[in-house]
Enzyme design. Structure first.
Site, PDB file in Angstrom:
ATOM      1  N   HIS A  76       0.815  -1.225   0.000  1.00  0.00           N
ATOM      2  CA  HIS A  76       0.000   0.000   0.000  1.00  0.00           C
ATOM      3  C   HIS A  76       0.845   1.270   0.000  1.00  0.00           C
ATOM      4  O   HIS A  76       0.328   2.359  -0.255  1.00  0.00           O
ATOM      5  CB  HIS A  76      -1.005  -0.005   1.163  1.00  0.00           C
ATOM      6  CG  HIS A  76      -0.447   0.387   2.496  1.00  0.00           C
ATOM      7  ND1 HIS A  76      -0.188  -0.521   3.496  1.00  0.00           N
ATOM      8  CD2 HIS A  76      -0.132   1.599   3.015  1.00  0.00           C
ATOM      9  CE1 HIS A  76       0.266   0.106   4.566  1.00  0.00           C
ATOM     10  NE2 HIS A  76       0.315   1.403   4.295  1.00  0.00           N
ATOM     11  N   ASP A 123      -4.879  -7.368   2.063  1.00  0.00           N
ATOM     12  CA  ASP A 123      -4.373  -8.728   2.131  1.00  0.00           C
ATOM     13  C   ASP A 123      -3.105  -8.821   1.280  1.00  0.00           C
ATOM     14  O   ASP A 123      -2.975  -8.134   0.269  1.00  0.00           O
ATOM     15  CB  ASP A 123      -5.431  -9.698   1.607  1.00  0.00           C
ATOM     16  CG  ASP A 123      -5.215 -11.123   2.077  1.00  0.00           C
ATOM     17  OD1 ASP A 123      -4.315 -11.349   2.911  1.00  0.00           O
ATOM     18  OD2 ASP A 123      -5.958 -12.014   1.616  1.00  0.00           O
ATOM     19  N   GLN A 214       0.510   6.464  10.837  1.00  0.00           N
ATOM     20  CA  GLN A 214       0.927   7.072   9.581  1.00  0.00           C
ATOM     21  C   GLN A 214       2.435   7.291   9.633  1.00  0.00           C
ATOM     22  O   GLN A 214       2.906   7.804  10.630  1.00  0.00           O
ATOM     23  CB  GLN A 214       0.208   8.388   9.414  1.00  0.00           C
ATOM     24  CG  GLN A 214      -1.272   8.161   9.204  1.00  0.00           C
ATOM     25  CD  GLN A 214      -2.078   9.380   9.622  1.00  0.00           C
ATOM     26  OE1 GLN A 214      -1.615  10.197  10.388  1.00  0.00           O
ATOM     27  NE2 GLN A 214      -3.264   9.487   9.103  1.00  0.00           N
ATOM     28  N   GLY A 215       3.113   6.955   8.580  1.00  0.00           N
ATOM     29  CA  GLY A 215       4.545   7.150   8.522  1.00  0.00           C
ATOM     30  C   GLY A 215       5.328   5.908   8.889  1.00  0.00           C
ATOM     31  O   GLY A 215       6.479   5.781   8.517  1.00  0.00           O
ATOM     32  N   ASP A 216       4.717   4.989   9.663  1.00  0.00           N
ATOM     33  CA  ASP A 216       5.376   3.730  10.002  1.00  0.00           C
ATOM     34  C   ASP A 216       5.017   2.625   9.016  1.00  0.00           C
ATOM     35  O   ASP A 216       5.628   1.557   9.024  1.00  0.00           O
ATOM     36  CB  ASP A 216       4.969   3.249  11.401  1.00  0.00           C
ATOM     37  CG  ASP A 216       5.537   4.123  12.500  1.00  0.00           C
ATOM     38  OD1 ASP A 216       6.676   4.586  12.354  1.00  0.00           O
ATOM     39  OD2 ASP A 216       4.833   4.353  13.492  1.00  0.00           O
ATOM     40  N   SER A 217       4.015   2.853   8.185  1.00  0.00           N
ATOM     41  CA  SER A 217       3.583   1.860   7.207  1.00  0.00           C
ATOM     42  C   SER A 217       4.770   1.264   6.464  1.00  0.00           C
ATOM     43  O   SER A 217       5.702   1.977   6.084  1.00  0.00           O
ATOM     44  CB  SER A 217       2.648   2.499   6.176  1.00  0.00           C
ATOM     45  OG  SER A 217       1.376   2.740   6.712  1.00  0.00           O
TER      46      SER A 217
END
Length: 272
Positions: A76, A123, A214-217
């Site tokens: 993503h 997924d 947010q930002g750690d994704s």
């Protein structure tokens, strides 16, 4: 709100899930994770596999060094991009804005998204980024190996990143680490119902207060110095009864290894 209703509403908010930096935390839906909440400052030498993915120079996501020219991150983080242009990987510094050591930066030559990735519920949320060049390994830049199996329920695991430290807050300048515990999928389904699949794993703490969000994704969930999970999604940040959800590396491990082997020389120096 019933879980059946949530499934239908996901289609209507698909756009809010497309951007790994922005999300609407007021809607009780699977939302892309990316923030360390309840963590502590740490040094990149303790987590030398951690990288910052930049788009047009701005931090976009986290990720992990797997080979000197290959990065593991979340699908993503890149699935909304038309290509790797303006995408770079920065390694070797604890501070994302002010380098604390011999920071290294390489452009991304291409990215490969897991062929079974589903935007609807994230997924198979895994991607491999092939770099235009190679990182030079040192104490602040090192690869990480892949976990082969999931640890037992309640086992401590660690997540790191530069995401915001409060819900709807600001990115952290300094790399953060937080210890959370494994949550069995059967228990995690009480929070996420049919949105949770066997390719996902959950981690959190009783009562909330610690999480990746947010930002750690795309960043690493680590167990015994191996990459166990990829920061993926969750409801809010560090909320009680809503653990963080990660792409399970043991369940996409075969695809990662196969993809890495097929692209072993892509991005390296081309010889005549």
């Amino acid at each position: 709100m019933s879980r059946i209703l949530v499934v239908f509403l996901v289609l209507g908010v698909a756009c809010s899930l497309a951007d790994p930096i922005n999300r609407n935390d007021e809607v009780t839906l699977p939302q892309l994770d990316g923030r360390i909440v309840g963590g502590l400052d740490t040094n990149i030498t303790f987590y030398p596999h951690q990288i910052s993915m930049r788009y047009n120079g701005n931090h976009r996501c986290g990720g992990s060094i797997y080979r000197n020219n290959q990065i593991i991150s979340a699908a993503h983080c890149v699935n909304t991009l038309s290509g790797p242009e303006n995408l770079t990987i920065v390694a070797g510094s604890s501070n994302i804005w002010y380098p604390t050591g011999p920071q290294q930066q390489l452009a991304v030559r291409k990215f490969i998204i897991h062929p079974n990735y589903r935007k609807l519920n994230n997924d198979y949320d895994a991607a491999i980024l092939i770099l235009d060049g190679e990182f030079e390994f040192n104490e602040a830049v090192q690869p990480i190996e892949l976990a082969k199996e999931r640890p037992e329920h309640d086992t401590p695991v660690t997540v790191t990143g530069w995401g915001t430290t409060t819900e709807d807050g600001y990115l952290s300048d300094v790399l953060q680490e937080v210890s959370v515990n494994m949550v069995e999928n059967t228990q995690c389904k009480s929070a996420y119902s049919i949105m949770l699949t066997s390719r996902m794993l959950c981690a959190g703490v009783t009562g909330g207060g610690k999480d990746a969000c947010q930002g750690d994704s795309g960043g690493p969930l680590v167990y015994n110095n191996t990459l166990l999970g990829i920061v993926s999604w969750g409801t809010g940040c560090a909320r009680e009864k809503y653990p963080g959800v990660y792409a399970s590396v043991p369940d996409v491990r075969d695809w990662i290894i196969k993809t890495v082997e097929e692209n072993e020389f892509v991005g390296k120096i081309d010889f005549l």
